[in-house]
Enzyme design. Structure first.
Site, mmCIF file in Angstrom:
data_model
loop_
_atom_site.group_PDB
_atom_site.id
_atom_site.type_symbol
_atom_site.label_atom_id
_atom_site.label_comp_id
_atom_site.label_asym_id
_atom_site.label_seq_id
_atom_site.Cartn_x
_atom_site.Cartn_y
_atom_site.Cartn_z
ATOM 1 C CG HIS A 254 37.737 38.325 41.782
ATOM 2 N ND1 HIS A 254 38.260 37.904 42.989
ATOM 3 C CD2 HIS A 254 36.730 37.460 41.502
ATOM 4 C CE1 HIS A 254 37.593 36.837 43.400
ATOM 5 N NE2 HIS A 254 36.661 36.547 42.521
ATOM 6 C CG ASP B 177 40.333 39.836 44.962
ATOM 7 O OD1 ASP B 177 39.635 40.719 44.424
ATOM 8 O OD2 ASP B 177 40.111 38.616 44.840
ATOM 9 C CD GLN C 203 35.870 28.956 41.170
ATOM 10 O OE1 GLN C 203 36.127 30.154 41.149
ATOM 11 N NE2 GLN C 203 36.768 28.041 41.450
ATOM 12 N N GLY C 204 31.937 31.478 43.428
ATOM 13 C CA GLY C 204 30.667 32.023 43.913
ATOM 14 C C GLY C 204 30.725 32.451 45.367
ATOM 15 C CG ASP C 205 31.809 30.093 48.491
ATOM 16 O OD1 ASP C 205 30.607 30.268 48.758
ATOM 17 O OD2 ASP C 205 32.335 28.966 48.409
ATOM 18 C CB SER C 206 34.793 35.525 45.101
ATOM 19 O OG SER C 206 35.857 34.724 44.725
#
Ligand code: ARG
Length: 281
Positions: free
Chosen positions: A86, A139, A233-236
């Site tokens: 993603h 993912d 969020q942002g660690d993905s």
């Protein structure tokens, strides 16, 4: 139908981009008292202490204030990096990854305001064609770098059956993501210690809903039963490491660090299997 997930993901990224132009994100040291996190509930760490953790960057798409960081990623070979599918989808990048001219991986940089470490252009992006944006299954994406990372930057992956996947195993997640769940993006790398949680816990938390559906064969559940320590969020795309081996990639969750809503990771043993890497590891 992709909307709920995409919006939940895209909003913080937009905030990050806006922050690049307007300095509304407070400086890294001022981690709010609420949850002093990574990653929520975490602590600061040097890039040299987790050299396999790299930042995915595009200053063109996300602004230059934080070196263009918008996702995490992890080095599994000197020119091979894993991230979340993603992260390199059109919903995040605004175009296919091949059209982002300055897509790079940043290694060895603790503080995104600095110029330390290396910036290496991504030569090729392969996104798992089976990635399902509704359940979030599959993912993962593979990035091939234009130059080699240092040898010590590479982390080994835990194959299927590795004891590191067992529930209750201690694990650590790394990233430059939101530290509160309210859009507070740090400048410096953080880590959070947690445990692998049982599949049953995530199956119960995520039987199928707007955020995704937990599937034990391709996903991994981690966090703390009481909440508090989690990726955000942002660690993905960044690494979840247990017993020195890579077991997960930050993928999704409902909120960040909420009790009863653990973090969900892409199960690395499934990545190995789907890519036919069994013999290589
Ligand atoms: N989807 C998020 C990202 O793109 C990662 C969310 C992880 N959430 C969690 N609660 N563990 O950065």
């Amino acid at each position: 139908m992709r909307r709920p997930f995409v919006r939940a993901l895209a909003r913080p990224l937009v905030l990050a981009a806006a922050a690049a132009a307007i300095p509304l994100v407070s400086a890294a040291p001022a981690a709010p008292a609420v949850a002093d996190g990574i990653v929520v509930g975490g602590f600061p760490i040097e890039a040299a202490d987790s050299p396999w953790t790299v930042a995915l960057s595009s200053r063109d798409r996300f602004g230059g204030m934080r070196s263009g960081q918008f996702c995490g990623a992890v080095a599994v070979g000197r020119t091979t990096v894993l991230t979340a599918a993603h992260c390199v989808g059109e919903d995040v990048l605004g175009s296919p990854p091949g059209e982002v001219g300055d897509l790079k991986v940043i290694a060895g940089r603790t503080d995104l305001r600095s110029a330390e470490g290396q910036e290496i252009p991504v030569r090729e992006t392969w996104v798992n064609p089976e990635y399902d944006g509704i359940s979030n299954a599959g993912d993962f994406a593979v990035l091939t770098l234009a130059e080699k990372l240092p040898e010590n930057a590479v982390i080994g992956m835990a194959a299927a059956g590795d004891p590191a996947y067992a529930a209750d195993t201690r694990a650590t997640v790394y990233g430059w993501g939101d530290v509160t769940g309210a859009g507070d993006y740090p400048y410096s790398l953080r880590a959070a210690r947690m445990r692998v949680l049982s599949d049953a816990l995530c199956e119960e938390a995520y039987p199928g809903g707007a955020d995704g559906t937990y599937r034990a064969d391709v996903m991994l559940c981690a966090g703390e039963r009481v909440g508090g320590r989690d990726a955000c969020q942002g660690d993905s795309g960044g690494p979840l490491v247990a017993q020195g081996r890579l077991i997960g990639l930050v993928s999704w969750g409902s909120g960040c660090g909420r009790p009863g809503s653990p973090g969900v990771y892409t199960r690395v043993s499934d990545v190995i299997q789907k890519l036919g890497w069994e013999r290589a590891t």
